[in-house]
Design a protein around this motif. Structure first.
Motif, PDB file in Angstrom:
ATOM      1  N   LEU A 116       0.816  -1.220   0.000  1.00 43.87           N
ATOM      2  CA  LEU A 116       0.000   0.000   0.000  1.00 43.87           C
ATOM      3  C   LEU A 116       0.841   1.257   0.000  1.00 43.87           C
ATOM      4  CD1 LEU A 116      -2.768  -0.909   2.588  1.00 43.87           C
ATOM      5  CD2 LEU A 116      -2.896  -1.002   0.103  1.00 43.87           C
ATOM      6  N   THR A 117       2.153   1.115   0.025  1.00 39.51           N
ATOM      7  CA  THR A 117       2.994   2.299   0.135  1.00 39.51           C
ATOM      8  C   THR A 117       3.914   2.443  -1.051  1.00 39.51           C
ATOM      9  OG1 THR A 117       4.586   1.039   1.449  1.00 39.51           O
ATOM     10  CG2 THR A 117       2.893   2.226   2.650  1.00 39.51           C
ATOM     11  N   HIS A 118       4.908   1.603  -1.137  1.00 40.39           N
ATOM     12  CA  HIS A 118       5.910   1.727  -2.191  1.00 40.39           C
ATOM     13  C   HIS A 118       6.659   0.416  -2.257  1.00 40.39           C
ATOM     14  CE1 HIS A 118       9.478   3.158  -4.366  1.00 40.39           C
ATOM     15  NE2 HIS A 118       8.700   4.134  -4.774  1.00 40.39           N
ATOM     16  N   PRO A 119       7.144   0.008  -3.430  1.00 36.88           N
ATOM     17  CA  PRO A 119       7.931  -1.227  -3.504  1.00 36.88           C
ATOM     18  C   PRO A 119       9.095  -1.220  -2.524  1.00 36.88           C
ATOM     19  CG  PRO A 119       7.421  -0.444  -5.692  1.00 36.88           C
ATOM     20  CD  PRO A 119       6.965   0.635  -4.735  1.00 36.88           C
ATOM     21  N   LEU A 120       9.430  -2.407  -2.042  1.00 39.30           N
ATOM     22  CA  LEU A 120      10.504  -2.522  -1.059  1.00 39.30           C
ATOM     23  C   LEU A 120      11.840  -2.118  -1.644  1.00 39.30           C
ATOM     24  CD1 LEU A 120       9.536  -5.997   0.440  1.00 39.30           C
ATOM     25  CD2 LEU A 120       9.197  -3.773   1.487  1.00 39.30           C
ATOM     26  N   GLU A 121      12.634  -1.431  -0.839  1.00 39.14           N
ATOM     27  CA  GLU A 121      13.971  -1.041  -1.281  1.00 39.14           C
ATOM     28  C   GLU A 121      14.812  -2.286  -1.540  1.00 39.14           C
ATOM     29  OE1 GLU A 121      15.696   1.505   1.562  1.00 39.14           O
ATOM     30  OE2 GLU A 121      14.166   3.068   1.381  1.00 39.14           O
ATOM     31  N   GLY A 122      15.608  -2.248  -2.603  1.00 36.43           N
ATOM     32  CA  GLY A 122      16.460  -3.374  -2.910  1.00 36.43           C
ATOM     33  C   GLY A 122      15.790  -4.428  -3.763  1.00 36.43           C
ATOM     34  N   THR A 123      14.514  -4.238  -4.066  1.00 34.06           N
ATOM     35  CA  THR A 123      13.802  -5.211  -4.875  1.00 34.06           C
ATOM     36  C   THR A 123      14.289  -5.147  -6.316  1.00 34.06           C
ATOM     37  OG1 THR A 123      11.869  -4.914  -3.463  1.00 34.06           O
ATOM     38  CG2 THR A 123      11.505  -5.995  -5.551  1.00 34.06           C
ATOM     39  N   GLU A 124      14.339  -6.306  -6.987  1.00 32.76           N
ATOM     40  CA  GLU A 124      14.789  -6.353  -8.367  1.00 32.76           C
ATOM     41  C   GLU A 124      13.927  -5.456  -9.259  1.00 32.76           C
ATOM     42  OE1 GLU A 124      14.670  -8.782  -6.348  1.00 32.76           O
ATOM     43  OE2 GLU A 124      16.542  -9.914  -6.470  1.00 32.76           O
ATOM     44  N   ALA A 125      14.534  -4.931 -10.316  1.00 31.73           N
ATOM     45  CA  ALA A 125      13.873  -3.944 -11.173  1.00 31.73           C
ATOM     46  C   ALA A 125      12.557  -4.471 -11.737  1.00 31.73           C
ATOM     47  CB  ALA A 125      14.813  -3.531 -12.303  1.00 31.73           C
ATOM     48  N   SER A 170      -0.838   7.431   2.516  1.00 28.32           N
ATOM     49  CA  SER A 170       0.345   7.986   3.178  1.00 28.32           C
ATOM     50  C   SER A 170       0.340   7.675   4.672  1.00 28.32           C
ATOM     51  CB  SER A 170       0.410   9.503   2.969  1.00 28.32           C
ATOM     52  OG  SER A 170       0.687   9.809   1.615  1.00 28.32           O
ATOM     53  N   ALA A 171      -0.847   7.566   5.268  1.00 32.75           N
ATOM     54  CA  ALA A 171      -0.941   7.206   6.680  1.00 32.75           C
ATOM     55  C   ALA A 171      -0.404   5.794   6.895  1.00 32.75           C
ATOM     56  CB  ALA A 171      -2.387   7.308   7.161  1.00 32.75           C
ATOM     57  N   VAL A 172      -0.671   4.900   5.933  1.00 31.93           N
ATOM     58  CA  VAL A 172      -0.134   3.540   6.024  1.00 31.93           C
ATOM     59  C   VAL A 172       1.388   3.584   5.917  1.00 31.93           C
ATOM     60  CG1 VAL A 172      -0.165   1.230   5.039  1.00 31.93           C
ATOM     61  CG2 VAL A 172      -2.249   2.610   5.005  1.00 31.93           C
ATOM     62  N   LEU A 195      -0.866   0.235  15.210  1.00 26.53           N
ATOM     63  CA  LEU A 195      -0.569   1.626  14.868  1.00 26.53           C
ATOM     64  C   LEU A 195      -1.506   2.196  13.806  1.00 26.53           C
ATOM     65  CD1 LEU A 195       3.343   1.584  14.736  1.00 26.53           C
ATOM     66  CD2 LEU A 195       1.892   2.645  16.472  1.00 26.53           C
ATOM     67  N   LEU A 196      -1.991   1.357  12.914  1.00 24.48           N
ATOM     68  CA  LEU A 196      -2.816   1.859  11.804  1.00 24.48           C
ATOM     69  C   LEU A 196      -4.059   2.605  12.282  1.00 24.48           C
ATOM     70  CD1 LEU A 196      -3.132   2.125   8.770  1.00 24.48           C
ATOM     71  CD2 LEU A 196      -4.259  -0.117   8.749  1.00 24.48           C
ATOM     72  N   PRO A 197      -4.836   2.078  13.237  1.00 22.08           N
ATOM     73  CA  PRO A 197      -6.005   2.851  13.696  1.00 22.08           C
ATOM     74  C   PRO A 197      -5.621   4.211  14.266  1.00 22.08           C
ATOM     75  CG  PRO A 197      -6.127   0.582  14.467  1.00 22.08           C
ATOM     76  CD  PRO A 197      -4.758   0.776  13.895  1.00 22.08           C
ATOM     77  N   ARG A 198      -4.469   4.280  14.960  1.00 25.54           N
ATOM     78  CA  ARG A 198      -4.026   5.546  15.540  1.00 25.54           C
ATOM     79  C   ARG A 198      -3.669   6.544  14.433  1.00 25.54           C
ATOM     80  NH1 ARG A 198       0.281   3.158  20.005  1.00 25.54           N
ATOM     81  NH2 ARG A 198      -0.924   1.303  20.572  1.00 25.54           N
ATOM     82  N   ALA A 199      -2.974   6.033  13.412  1.00 25.24           N
ATOM     83  CA  ALA A 199      -2.570   6.908  12.311  1.00 25.24           C
ATOM     84  C   ALA A 199      -3.787   7.449  11.564  1.00 25.24           C
ATOM     85  CB  ALA A 199      -1.661   6.152  11.353  1.00 25.24           C
ATOM     86  N   LEU A 200      -4.755   6.591  11.318  1.00 23.06           N
ATOM     87  CA  LEU A 200      -5.949   7.031  10.589  1.00 23.06           C
ATOM     88  C   LEU A 200      -6.791   7.974  11.437  1.00 23.06           C
ATOM     89  CD1 LEU A 200      -6.920   3.688   8.800  1.00 23.06           C
ATOM     90  CD2 LEU A 200      -5.781   5.682   7.821  1.00 23.06           C
ATOM     91  N   LEU A 202      -5.514  10.110  13.580  1.00 21.63           N
ATOM     92  CA  LEU A 202      -4.811  11.394  13.460  1.00 21.63           C
ATOM     93  C   LEU A 202      -5.131  12.062  12.128  1.00 21.63           C
ATOM     94  CD1 LEU A 202      -1.288  10.379  14.863  1.00 21.63           C
ATOM     95  CD2 LEU A 202      -2.910  11.988  15.908  1.00 21.63           C
ATOM     96  N   LEU A 203      -5.187  11.277  11.069  1.00 22.39           N
ATOM     97  CA  LEU A 203      -5.505  11.828   9.757  1.00 22.39           C
ATOM     98  C   LEU A 203      -6.901  12.440   9.765  1.00 22.39           C
ATOM     99  CD1 LEU A 203      -4.820  12.158   6.738  1.00 22.39           C
ATOM    100  CD2 LEU A 203      -5.747   9.866   6.366  1.00 22.39           C
ATOM    101  N   SER A 204      -7.837  11.775  10.399  1.00 23.44           N
ATOM    102  CA  SER A 204      -9.219  12.267  10.443  1.00 23.44           C
ATOM    103  C   SER A 204      -9.332  13.573  11.200  1.00 23.44           C
ATOM    104  CB  SER A 204     -10.135  11.221  11.085  1.00 23.44           C
ATOM    105  OG  SER A 204     -10.133  10.030  10.311  1.00 23.44           O
ATOM    106  N   GLN A 205      -8.382  13.823  12.123  1.00 29.67           N
ATOM    107  CA  GLN A 205      -8.435  15.034  12.937  1.00 29.67           C
ATOM    108  C   GLN A 205      -7.825  16.235  12.239  1.00 29.67           C
ATOM    109  OE1 GLN A 205      -6.460  14.042  16.598  1.00 29.67           O
ATOM    110  NE2 GLN A 205      -7.836  12.332  17.022  1.00 29.67           N
ATOM    111  N   ILE A 206      -7.088  16.026  11.149  1.00 31.44           N
ATOM    112  CA  ILE A 206      -6.451  17.137  10.456  1.00 31.44           C
ATOM    113  C   ILE A 206      -7.515  18.066   9.895  1.00 31.44           C
ATOM    114  CG2 ILE A 206      -5.051  17.787   8.448  1.00 31.44           C
ATOM    115  CD1 ILE A 206      -3.466  15.231   8.868  1.00 31.44           C
TER     116      ILE A 206
END
Length: 211
Positions: A116-125, A170-172, A195-200, A202-206
């Motif tokens: 849900l974020t970005h491919p892992l660093e070091g992963t083959e092309a 981005s919260a994930v 952590l995910l419920p806490r992050a979301l 916080l996002l809802s409070q922005i």
């Protein structure tokens, strides 16, 4: 004699359950190792050993190490889309996205959330390209689902939807980054699921006025 047909009927079901259990063990073992050592630092032998199976058994289920990343990610994408589509029509869009993310993330391992974020660093092309393509398609579909929930007269409706969808993802990313930082610092580290419920939240409070 009558018991034999019943036993025979149960055998295929038992085999299927054992296969699914082995597949799940391989995915869970890989997710733990990827999180601890990184994708490039984990070998097929490592994954097989962690799942208590042989490398030969590994290849009965997956063609490569890369194959372990894509199925969970794609399955998770679809799960989120279905959860969001099932949310009540009148629910506030950001709240609906957050609820869908929480509901969909429960059955998945923390390692799968990296999709849900970005491919892992070091992963083959090759894998990076496939993951980027899969993620981009998911991001577009999620944005479209959010846009449908916005009133037709919403200013910059397409932009509004894109910001909400991308902010939730981005919260994930923030959860996974925070977890990595705490692990590196040797501090107590709640799971990504904690952590995910806490992050979301916080996002809802922005943007919400302080009380």
């Amino acid at each position: 004699m009558p018991a034999e047909p019943a036993a025979a009927a149960q055998e295929p079901g038992l085999r299927a359950r054992k296969k699914e259990q082995t597949r799940r063990m391989l995915r869970e073992s890989a997710a733990r190792l990827f999180a601890a050592r990184g994708f490039a630092g984990t070998t097929i032998a490592d994954i097989a050993a962690a799942a208590n199976v042989s490398e030969r058994t590994f290849f009965r289920y997956f063609d490569s190490k890369e194959a372990l990343l894509l199925p969970d990610g794609i399955e998770l994408f679809g799960w989120i889309e279905r959860e969001l589509a099932a949310r009540p029509d009148g629910e506030e869009p950001l709240q609906a996205v957050c609820a869908a993310l929480l509901a969909a993330a429960k059955p998945f391992s923390a390692g799968s959330l990296t999709a849900l974020t970005h491919p892992l660093e070091g992963t083959e092309a090759l894998v990076v390209g496939r993951l980027v393509q899969a993620f981009s398609g998911f991001e577009e579909r999620l944005t479209a689902l959010v846009e449908r929930r916005l009133p037709s007269g919403t200013p910059d409706r397409d932009l509004h939807a894109a910001v909400l969808a991308c902010a939730a993802l981005s919260a994930v990313r923030a959860v996974l980054r925070t977890q990595r930082g705490r692990r590196a610092a040797g501090t107590a580290q709640p799971t990504a699921a904690d952590l995910l419920p806490r992050a979301l939240a916080l996002l809802s409070q922005i943007g919400t006025p302080a009380t």
